[in-house]
Design a protein around this motif. Structure first.
Motif, PDB file in Angstrom:
ATOM      1  N   ALA A 298     -13.618  -1.151  -3.077  1.00  0.00           N
ATOM      2  CA  ALA A 298     -12.554  -0.208  -2.727  1.00  0.00           C
ATOM      3  C   ALA A 298     -11.392  -0.953  -2.111  1.00  0.00           C
ATOM      4  O   ALA A 298     -11.530  -2.060  -1.587  1.00  0.00           O
ATOM      5  N   ALA A 299     -10.241  -0.323  -2.168  1.00  0.00           N
ATOM      6  CA  ALA A 299      -9.077  -0.887  -1.504  1.00  0.00           C
ATOM      7  C   ALA A 299      -9.283  -0.847   0.004  1.00  0.00           C
ATOM      8  O   ALA A 299     -10.074  -0.056   0.519  1.00  0.00           O
ATOM      9  N   PRO A 300      -8.574  -1.682   0.731  1.00  0.00           N
ATOM     10  CA  PRO A 300      -8.656  -1.597   2.200  1.00  0.00           C
ATOM     11  C   PRO A 300      -8.335  -0.192   2.691  1.00  0.00           C
ATOM     12  O   PRO A 300      -7.448   0.480   2.167  1.00  0.00           O
ATOM     13  N   GLN A 301      -9.092   0.232   3.689  1.00  0.00           N
ATOM     14  CA  GLN A 301      -8.900   1.543   4.304  1.00  0.00           C
ATOM     15  C   GLN A 301      -8.340   1.328   5.707  1.00  0.00           C
ATOM     16  O   GLN A 301      -8.987   0.717   6.559  1.00  0.00           O
ATOM     17  N   VAL A 302      -7.130   1.798   5.960  1.00  0.00           N
ATOM     18  CA  VAL A 302      -6.515   1.670   7.279  1.00  0.00           C
ATOM     19  C   VAL A 302      -6.684   2.993   8.014  1.00  0.00           C
ATOM     20  O   VAL A 302      -6.165   4.021   7.584  1.00  0.00           O
ATOM     21  N   ASN A 303      -7.405   2.960   9.118  1.00  0.00           N
ATOM     22  CA  ASN A 303      -7.669   4.173   9.891  1.00  0.00           C
ATOM     23  C   ASN A 303      -6.682   4.378  11.034  1.00  0.00           C
ATOM     24  O   ASN A 303      -6.352   5.512  11.378  1.00  0.00           O
TER      25      ASN A 303
ATOM     26  N   GLY B 236      -9.816  -0.472  10.459  1.00  0.00           N
ATOM     27  CA  GLY B 236     -10.199   0.184   9.209  1.00  0.00           C
ATOM     28  C   GLY B 236     -11.391  -0.505   8.592  1.00  0.00           C
ATOM     29  O   GLY B 236     -12.314  -0.932   9.309  1.00  0.00           O
ATOM     30  N   SER B 237     -11.381  -0.672   7.283  1.00  0.00           N
ATOM     31  CA  SER B 237     -12.503  -1.295   6.588  1.00  0.00           C
ATOM     32  C   SER B 237     -12.008  -1.910   5.281  1.00  0.00           C
ATOM     33  O   SER B 237     -10.930  -1.583   4.789  1.00  0.00           O
ATOM     34  N   GLY B 238     -12.823  -2.817   4.752  1.00  0.00           N
ATOM     35  CA  GLY B 238     -12.510  -3.424   3.459  1.00  0.00           C
ATOM     36  C   GLY B 238     -11.445  -4.497   3.502  1.00  0.00           C
ATOM     37  O   GLY B 238     -10.890  -4.868   2.468  1.00  0.00           O
ATOM     38  N   PHE B 239     -11.169  -5.039   4.711  1.00  0.00           N
ATOM     39  CA  PHE B 239     -10.172  -6.104   4.811  1.00  0.00           C
ATOM     40  C   PHE B 239     -10.744  -7.447   4.364  1.00  0.00           C
ATOM     41  O   PHE B 239      -9.990  -8.353   3.997  1.00  0.00           O
ATOM     42  N   GLY B 240     -12.078  -7.588   4.405  1.00  0.00           N
ATOM     43  CA  GLY B 240     -12.732  -8.847   4.071  1.00  0.00           C
ATOM     44  C   GLY B 240     -12.637  -9.853   5.203  1.00  0.00           C
ATOM     45  O   GLY B 240     -11.906  -9.660   6.172  1.00  0.00           O
TER      46      GLY B 240
ATOM     47  N   SER C 188     -10.744  -9.773  10.735  1.00  0.00           N
ATOM     48  CA  SER C 188     -12.142  -9.495  10.397  1.00  0.00           C
ATOM     49  C   SER C 188     -12.154  -8.390   9.354  1.00  0.00           C
ATOM     50  O   SER C 188     -11.107  -7.850   8.986  1.00  0.00           O
ATOM     51  N   ASP C 189     -13.344  -8.031   8.891  1.00  0.00           N
ATOM     52  CA  ASP C 189     -13.444  -7.036   7.822  1.00  0.00           C
ATOM     53  C   ASP C 189     -12.937  -5.672   8.244  1.00  0.00           C
ATOM     54  O   ASP C 189     -12.486  -4.882   7.412  1.00  0.00           O
ATOM     55  N   ASN C 190     -12.985  -5.371   9.547  1.00  0.00           N
ATOM     56  CA  ASN C 190     -12.580  -4.032   9.995  1.00  0.00           C
ATOM     57  C   ASN C 190     -11.455  -4.029  11.016  1.00  0.00           C
ATOM     58  O   ASN C 190     -11.109  -2.974  11.553  1.00  0.00           O
ATOM     59  N   SER C 191     -10.872  -5.213  11.297  1.00  0.00           N
ATOM     60  CA  SER C 191      -9.773  -5.243  12.260  1.00  0.00           C
ATOM     61  C   SER C 191      -8.888  -6.456  12.006  1.00  0.00           C
ATOM     62  O   SER C 191      -9.391  -7.576  11.832  1.00  0.00           O
ATOM     63  N   VAL C 192      -7.591  -6.213  12.003  1.00  0.00           N
ATOM     64  CA  VAL C 192      -6.614  -7.296  11.860  1.00  0.00           C
ATOM     65  C   VAL C 192      -5.564  -7.132  12.958  1.00  0.00           C
ATOM     66  O   VAL C 192      -5.037  -6.031  13.160  1.00  0.00           O
ATOM     67  N   THR C 193      -5.272  -8.217  13.657  1.00  0.00           N
ATOM     68  CA  THR C 193      -4.197  -8.222  14.647  1.00  0.00           C
ATOM     69  C   THR C 193      -3.068  -9.081  14.117  1.00  0.00           C
ATOM     70  O   THR C 193      -3.297 -10.220  13.687  1.00  0.00           O
ATOM     71  N   VAL C 194      -1.847  -8.538  14.127  1.00  0.00           N
ATOM     72  CA  VAL C 194      -0.698  -9.278  13.619  1.00  0.00           C
ATOM     73  C   VAL C 194       0.397  -9.325  14.677  1.00  0.00           C
ATOM     74  O   VAL C 194       0.506  -8.439  15.530  1.00  0.00           O
ATOM     75  N   LYS C 195       1.174 -10.382  14.624  1.00  0.00           N
ATOM     76  CA  LYS C 195       2.404 -10.466  15.401  1.00  0.00           C
ATOM     77  C   LYS C 195       3.459  -9.648  14.676  1.00  0.00           C
ATOM     78  O   LYS C 195       3.743  -9.891  13.505  1.00  0.00           O
ATOM     79  N   LEU C 196       4.038  -8.673  15.339  1.00  0.00           N
ATOM     80  CA  LEU C 196       4.977  -7.771  14.677  1.00  0.00           C
ATOM     81  C   LEU C 196       6.295  -8.474  14.390  1.00  0.00           C
ATOM     82  O   LEU C 196       6.945  -9.022  15.288  1.00  0.00           O
ATOM     83  N   LYS C 197       6.675  -8.480  13.121  1.00  0.00           N
ATOM     84  CA  LYS C 197       7.989  -8.929  12.672  1.00  0.00           C
ATOM     85  C   LYS C 197       8.649  -7.709  12.036  1.00  0.00           C
ATOM     86  O   LYS C 197       8.341  -7.340  10.901  1.00  0.00           O
ATOM     87  N   SER C 198       9.539  -7.054  12.778  1.00  0.00           N
ATOM     88  CA  SER C 198      10.078  -5.781  12.294  1.00  0.00           C
ATOM     89  C   SER C 198      11.343  -5.938  11.465  1.00  0.00           C
ATOM     90  O   SER C 198      11.747  -5.000  10.763  1.00  0.00           O
ATOM     91  N   GLY C 199      11.987  -7.115  11.504  1.00  0.00           N
ATOM     92  CA  GLY C 199      13.195  -7.286  10.720  1.00  0.00           C
ATOM     93  C   GLY C 199      14.219  -6.228  11.071  1.00  0.00           C
ATOM     94  O   GLY C 199      14.507  -5.976  12.239  1.00  0.00           O
ATOM     95  N   ASN C 200      14.762  -5.564  10.050  1.00  0.00           N
ATOM     96  CA  ASN C 200      15.707  -4.470  10.314  1.00  0.00           C
ATOM     97  C   ASN C 200      15.064  -3.100  10.108  1.00  0.00           C
ATOM     98  O   ASN C 200      15.753  -2.098   9.995  1.00  0.00           O
TER      99      ASN C 200
END
Length: 360
Positions: free
Chosen positions: A29-34, A51-55, A306-318
């Motif tokens: 399945a595609a990644p599921q973002v909760n 979410g889930s399915g991030f691998g 991780s498969d169910n959680s991703v933390t990113v540094k926010l780059k919002s641009g414009n």
């Protein structure tokens, strides 16, 4: 779609009939973002995507990330998996940026065809994902910019040690829409023309993406997909390796120029937000609620994965964060079809379809 093509690549021909061996990517399945929540760490804004399915991802950061902030021409060591400093050529500039603020790399085109803004970047993988913003101050179709033998531009090229390579190339005498893709020494047939779908543009920032996967030896199943401002430009397959030239591509170049340029003209190339990784896994921020509509999209910088959680540094641009959406792409190129909105905690994220969809 990448997953669909994987199925086609596993096709077997027997007795005049075509049999398909289904790969496991067809049932994922595609990644599921909760949910998407915001947090502050060390003075920077981060997003935690659940979410889930991030691998799983072997290194959360991309191999290289260049943002050219803080007057640095090297990759951002804190957000790059490769820690050995890799320096680019040119000058740091703020006179033209893709999102109206910040700093970029400005490179002055030289007479020497070996002079490049970004020296060859090494990688050791059967796949590569590249995202970047680029702006040319010139048009290759303008003959006043040419050297004595014209203007030959290889805007991106990936090389192997055995000499086989693939490039996106333009010829000034053939105009701005002369772009072609060519796997040199291994192609079956001639060049693939991309024409007006991937023009060489003067004076505008463009959003470029490359999705590469190596072919098997003597098999036409390699991927070199291109995206220009969020639109698919190319998605057919290539033979990239042969018995005579068996090595996988391992070095990435930007803007190799041959045949010279007019030494009396000052020509610039600008770069920003260069993101290079050896997996297709990535996170986008966009102002569109569905991925089909998400043409303007800014790649985010993963810090944890991780498969169910991703933390990113926010780059919002414009983009305005409160009206923006998150998309997660997995290792097979599948992505959540409906974006997860960044807003207050009482703002629900749109549901995702249970069926996986391909990135393309």
């Amino acid at each position: 779609m990448i997953a669909e093509r994987n199925m086609a690549h596993n096709a077997l021909k027997k007795g005049g009939f075509l049999f398909f061996v289904l790969s496991t990517t067809q049932v994922l399945a595609a990644p599921q973002v909760n949910s998407v929540t915001q947090q502050s760490s060390g003075g920077e804004l981060q997003l935690v995507i659940s979410g889930s399915g991030f691998g799983e991802k072997s290194h959360p950061n991309p191999l290289y990330y260049f943002d050219f902030d803080e007057d640095s021409k090297a990759q951002n060591i804190q957000t790059s998996a490769v820690k050995d400093s890799f320096s680019t050529n040119g000058t740091i500039s703020a006179d033209s940026t893709p999102y109206g603020s910040g700093q970029v790399l400005r490179f002055t085109v030289k007479q020497d065809p070996s002079a490049v803004a970004i020296p060859g970047i090494d990688f050791d993988s059967d796949r590569l994902y590249v995202y970047f913003n680029r702006r040319y101050s010139f048009s290759i179709a303008d003959s006043s910019n040419w050297g004595s033998r014209g203007f030959n531009l290889k805007s991106n090229r990936i090389w192997a040690d055995t000499g086989n390579n693939i490039y996106i190339g333009y010829q000034g005498k053939e105009g701005n829409s002369s772009g072609r893709i060519f796997p040199e020494y291994t192609a079956e047939g001639g060049a693939t023309w991309v024409g007006t779908d991937l023009p060489q543009v003067e004076g505008e920032w463009t959003q470029e993406e490359i999705v590469y996967k190596a072919s098997d030896i003597d098999v036409q199943n390699g991927i070199f997909d291109l995206y220009h401002n969020g639109n698919s430009v190319h998605d057919s397959v290539f033979r990239m390796r042969t018995s005579d030239r068996p090595d996988r591509y391992s070095k990435l170049y930007f803007d190799q120029i041959s045949n010279g340029t007019n030494e009396n003209k000052t020509l610039y190339i600008y770069y920003d937000n260069i993101y290079i990784d050896d997996t297709f896994q990535r996170v986008y921020l966009s102002n569109a609620p569905t991925f089909d509509e998400a043409k303007a999209r800014l790649v985010q910088i993963p810090l944890k994965w991780s498969d169910n959680s991703v933390t990113v540094k926010l780059k919002s641009g414009n983009f305005t964060p409160s009206s923006s959406y998150i998309y997660v792409v997995d290792a097979s190129g599948n992505v959540n079809k409906n974006g997860a909105r960044l807003c207050q905690s009482d703002c629900p994220s749109p549901p995702n379809p249970p069926k996986g969809i391909g990135f393309k």
